[in-house]
Design a protein around this motif. Sequence first.
Motif, mmCIF file in Angstrom:
data_model
loop_
_atom_site.group_PDB
_atom_site.id
_atom_site.type_symbol
_atom_site.label_atom_id
_atom_site.label_comp_id
_atom_site.label_asym_id
_atom_site.label_seq_id
_atom_site.Cartn_x
_atom_site.Cartn_y
_atom_site.Cartn_z
ATOM 1 N N ALA A 410 0.831 -1.212 0.000
ATOM 2 C CA ALA A 410 0.000 0.000 0.000
ATOM 3 C C ALA A 410 0.861 1.256 0.000
ATOM 4 C CB ALA A 410 -0.933 -0.019 1.210
ATOM 5 N N ARG A 411 1.964 1.239 0.769
ATOM 6 C CA ARG A 411 2.834 2.403 0.835
ATOM 7 C C ARG A 411 3.510 2.639 -0.516
ATOM 8 N NH1 ARG A 411 7.691 1.858 4.811
ATOM 9 N NH2 ARG A 411 5.953 1.378 6.235
ATOM 10 N N ASN A 412 3.965 1.567 -1.178
ATOM 11 C CA ASN A 412 4.653 1.714 -2.465
ATOM 12 C C ASN A 412 3.730 2.286 -3.538
ATOM 13 O OD1 ASN A 412 7.047 0.758 -1.453
ATOM 14 N ND2 ASN A 412 6.752 -1.339 -2.181
ATOM 15 N N ILE A 413 2.488 1.815 -3.541
ATOM 16 C CA ILE A 413 1.545 2.323 -4.542
ATOM 17 C C ILE A 413 1.325 3.815 -4.357
ATOM 18 C CG2 ILE A 413 -0.843 2.219 -5.343
ATOM 19 C CD1 ILE A 413 -0.867 -0.729 -4.747
ATOM 20 N N GLU A 414 1.057 4.222 -3.134
ATOM 21 C CA GLU A 414 0.783 5.636 -2.874
ATOM 22 C C GLU A 414 2.012 6.501 -3.132
ATOM 23 O OE1 GLU A 414 -1.139 8.993 -2.294
ATOM 24 O OE2 GLU A 414 -2.051 6.989 -2.408
ATOM 25 N N THR A 415 3.191 6.004 -2.722
ATOM 26 C CA THR A 415 4.419 6.776 -2.947
ATOM 27 C C THR A 415 4.713 6.919 -4.435
ATOM 28 O OG1 THR A 415 5.334 6.015 -0.834
ATOM 29 C CG2 THR A 415 6.887 6.881 -2.465
ATOM 30 N N SER A 416 4.571 5.832 -5.202
ATOM 31 C CA SER A 416 4.842 5.879 -6.643
ATOM 32 C C SER A 416 3.903 6.848 -7.340
ATOM 33 C CB SER A 416 4.711 4.485 -7.248
ATOM 34 O OG SER A 416 5.696 3.615 -6.733
ATOM 35 N N ARG A 417 2.642 6.827 -6.982
ATOM 36 C CA ARG A 417 1.676 7.716 -7.625
ATOM 37 C C ARG A 417 1.967 9.183 -7.297
ATOM 38 N NH1 ARG A 417 -4.337 5.652 -8.635
ATOM 39 N NH2 ARG A 417 -3.872 3.603 -9.512
ATOM 40 N N GLU A 418 2.272 9.461 -6.046
ATOM 41 C CA GLU A 418 2.549 10.836 -5.662
ATOM 42 C C GLU A 418 3.827 11.341 -6.317
ATOM 43 O OE1 GLU A 418 2.236 14.555 -4.109
ATOM 44 O OE2 GLU A 418 0.733 12.956 -4.219
ATOM 45 N N ALA A 419 4.853 10.484 -6.375
ATOM 46 C CA ALA A 419 6.110 10.888 -7.020
ATOM 47 C C ALA A 419 5.878 11.151 -8.506
ATOM 48 C CB ALA A 419 7.167 9.805 -6.819
ATOM 49 N N PHE A 420 5.082 10.306 -9.148
ATOM 50 C CA PHE A 420 4.826 10.501 -10.577
ATOM 51 C C PHE A 420 4.036 11.786 -10.809
ATOM 52 C CE2 PHE A 420 2.206 10.046 -14.364
ATOM 53 C CZ PHE A 420 3.179 9.773 -15.312
ATOM 54 N N ARG A 421 3.050 12.066 -9.969
ATOM 55 C CA ARG A 421 2.271 13.293 -10.136
ATOM 56 C C ARG A 421 3.171 14.518 -10.061
ATOM 57 N NH1 ARG A 421 -1.303 10.704 -6.304
ATOM 58 N NH2 ARG A 421 -3.075 9.723 -7.380
ATOM 59 N N ARG A 422 4.125 14.527 -9.140
ATOM 60 C CA ARG A 422 5.037 15.664 -9.022
ATOM 61 C C ARG A 422 5.962 15.748 -10.241
ATOM 62 N NH1 ARG A 422 6.781 15.866 -2.577
ATOM 63 N NH2 ARG A 422 4.655 15.655 -1.754
ATOM 64 N N TYR A 423 6.393 14.604 -10.722
ATOM 65 C CA TYR A 423 7.234 14.570 -11.916
ATOM 66 C C TYR A 423 6.467 15.117 -13.120
ATOM 67 C CZ TYR A 423 9.525 12.319 -15.962
ATOM 68 O OH TYR A 423 10.116 12.060 -17.171
ATOM 69 N N PHE A 424 5.238 14.666 -13.306
ATOM 70 C CA PHE A 424 4.449 15.092 -14.456
ATOM 71 C C PHE A 424 4.029 16.550 -14.336
ATOM 72 C CE2 PHE A 424 0.509 15.165 -17.051
ATOM 73 C CZ PHE A 424 1.078 14.772 -18.250
ATOM 74 N N ALA A 425 3.832 17.035 -13.118
ATOM 75 C CA ALA A 425 3.464 18.443 -12.930
ATOM 76 C C ALA A 425 4.573 19.370 -13.399
ATOM 77 C CB ALA A 425 3.142 18.703 -11.459
ATOM 78 N N GLY A 426 5.815 18.880 -13.431
ATOM 79 C CA GLY A 426 6.934 19.699 -13.889
ATOM 80 C C GLY A 426 6.876 20.035 -15.364
ATOM 81 N N PHE A 427 5.997 19.359 -16.131
ATOM 82 C CA PHE A 427 5.851 19.668 -17.552
ATOM 83 C C PHE A 427 5.029 20.937 -17.768
ATOM 84 C CE2 PHE A 427 6.373 14.981 -19.025
ATOM 85 C CZ PHE A 427 7.702 15.038 -18.614
ATOM 86 N N ASN A 428 4.348 21.397 -16.711
ATOM 87 C CA ASN A 428 3.588 22.654 -16.767
ATOM 88 C C ASN A 428 2.532 22.653 -17.864
ATOM 89 O OD1 ASN A 428 5.113 23.887 -14.643
ATOM 90 N ND2 ASN A 428 6.743 24.313 -16.116
ATOM 91 N N LEU A 429 1.819 21.552 -17.989
ATOM 92 C CA LEU A 429 0.714 21.489 -18.936
ATOM 93 C C LEU A 429 -0.508 22.157 -18.327
ATOM 94 C CD1 LEU A 429 1.101 17.821 -20.228
ATOM 95 C CD2 LEU A 429 2.160 19.907 -21.082
#
Length: 714
Positions: A410-429
């Motif tokens: 459960a921790r890995n799923i939530e951490t991976s999703r949150e990390a990806f959201r921050r990574y994708f937010a850097g594209f400034n779409l």
Amino acid sequence: MLSQVRARGARYPHILTDYFDTLVFRRVHPFEVLKIWACQVRAPLGVRCSAAELYAIRMATLDAVGPARPRPAGVFPPLSYTYREWLSALRARLAAASLLPPETPFEEFLRVSLEIEERVELLCQYPNERAVEVLAEWRAAGKKLHVVSDFYMPRRSIARALEHFGLAHLFDNVFVSGDLGATKQDGSLYPLVLGRLGVRARDAFMFGDNHRCDVLNARAAGIAAVQIRHRHNALLPKIRRRLLGTGSTRDNFSRAFREHERACRRSGAPFCEYVLAYYFFTERLFFRLRELRARHVVFLAREGFLLRQFFEAYQDARAAPELRVSTHYLRMSRQSATLLRLRPLDTETFPHITAASARDFLGACGFDEAQIARLATELSGSLTRVEPDFKRSECFRRLLASERFRELYARNIETSREAFRRYFAGFNLAAGDEVVVVDIGWTGRMQDALAEVSGLPARGLYLGLRRPASLTMDTPKEGLIFSTVPRRSPYYDSLDINRQIYEQLLMAPHGGVVSYALGEDGSCIINEDYRRAEREVFQGSVAPVQQAMLAAFRRLLTDPRLHCYEDEWLLRHLARMGVRSGVFAGAGRRRFLREISRGFVDNFAAVKVGVRYTPALAGGGKPAGGTGGGSTKSAGGGGVSDAPTLRQLLLWPLRPAPLSRYMVKVCTLENPLVRWLLTLFLVLPWYVRQRFDNGRGGVSASARALPVTFDNVR
């Protein structure tokens, strides 16, 4: 002939020169320039018809605004109108037929059309060096030089071309019928030019290639004139072109395609000719993005690494600054996409897990080495032992019963999703905008994961689309070269044969993404797995081929003959190229295939390094599993067998697609005798064109009988 011009013109203070076929030449016929314009202007303006239909409408508009007399086929209409006049008439026709968005203002229509037309003209023109040499001598002698041209575009277009070729300093004035509403064709332009210059007719000298427009009509206005002849405009070459049927749009495209294919094959870079497929994919991608009014596009790793370079090179050569699309590179893989889409343990069924070890399974769930070590004591048996059906194994049952596993999962799923959201937010779409993703293909799983995690609709544009993982309103998918959606595209089986080669030639200089994690500062950390075999194969084999393809791609950008084509012409040539590249592969190419296959890494579920192709035949059993640490891939789907049987060989003309995949993939690698025997069938153009696609992927009725084509508009 220019020596006569040099001698005659030396006596006059004012020199008038024609522009086309005198000062510059075109690489293609003038009508081909209009066809290329029709191909390129549709997407930016949102015109709702084919390029061939737009070209036909343009020619009808030119006839309508010109003098009311019949125009012979292949002859340009009289140019007694301005560019703004005929473009206004064209826009009115398109709007009346509901082929143009009603909100498009005329000034925007004019600006985009003129910008693209000027860009196309610059691509197609090149200077006449001998004429430039004579003009430079006259300029040095203090003579006044003036360009006088019958041209449908305004003066700024020729002025821009002169600046582009470094000739602007030679000329004092440029007079163009597209601005003045008078032409050399009817002789009305010459008195207007003399009046604006304030010179007498006896002080001017005119030279050009057209006997009527540049000589007879100039002399009728009192101007001395000489005609210069060119070999291309001589009578015998014209008769030869007409009798042999050469010079058509289709003939020009076919000849250019074959020339570039042969040049790539002679370059020494194995399979360099596949750049033709990447080039036309890139061109279609750019036009589709303009149709979608997309401002950003996301290229998916790892094939997107080189595709993005192709796209940027295309934009540098073809796109005006205001038409450019911002590009982004998203590091993602099938494994990381699957990790992002995992559900809570009580509802997750792990459909992607079949034969795997405990280490493979835990890695697919985002567990790092430290977490795997903490769980090792609760697992029975070896962590690396592959279970034929892992979900039915005792090891899997022990994991499900472990509270520590459930907590870490459960921790890995939530951490991976949150990390990806921050990574994708850097594209400034922009929030709420549709995300357009680009990849080589083939099912669109990463696109689905991106849409699910980001919460944004995602559209996928692929070179090829086989069996989409899902099709929803929020995740539309398109195959721009070949596809099964909404139906099989023309020549599908032929184009689908070598999809692994399309993929492997696009290797990237980094590994596949395994998971996403959060750093101490809250930023995203991308964990990649870059195997030594991959690195060695990329640096030693693939990177040189990619450099050769980039050089070939830039050459393709400069050939105007490739800009105008019907879909059926393109797909037929790409299908034949794929067959030729596989069937007629020499020893060097077969060695290259073995080498790049050695570095193929499949990190989806169970990690496998290396790929061994086995014949994909109809009616076989299930695909064989990997052995000895290597994976075994089918060459295109279907069953697996060790070699084609006599019955399968005899039935090949009736069911060609599966066995053809085997022939192109396996025989080029392992069985030269069978390869050359089967090649005998493929040397027949009829077989390649009609039978190779087994009737299902052949040219559709609509593709065979287009209502308007480039070659039936005169």
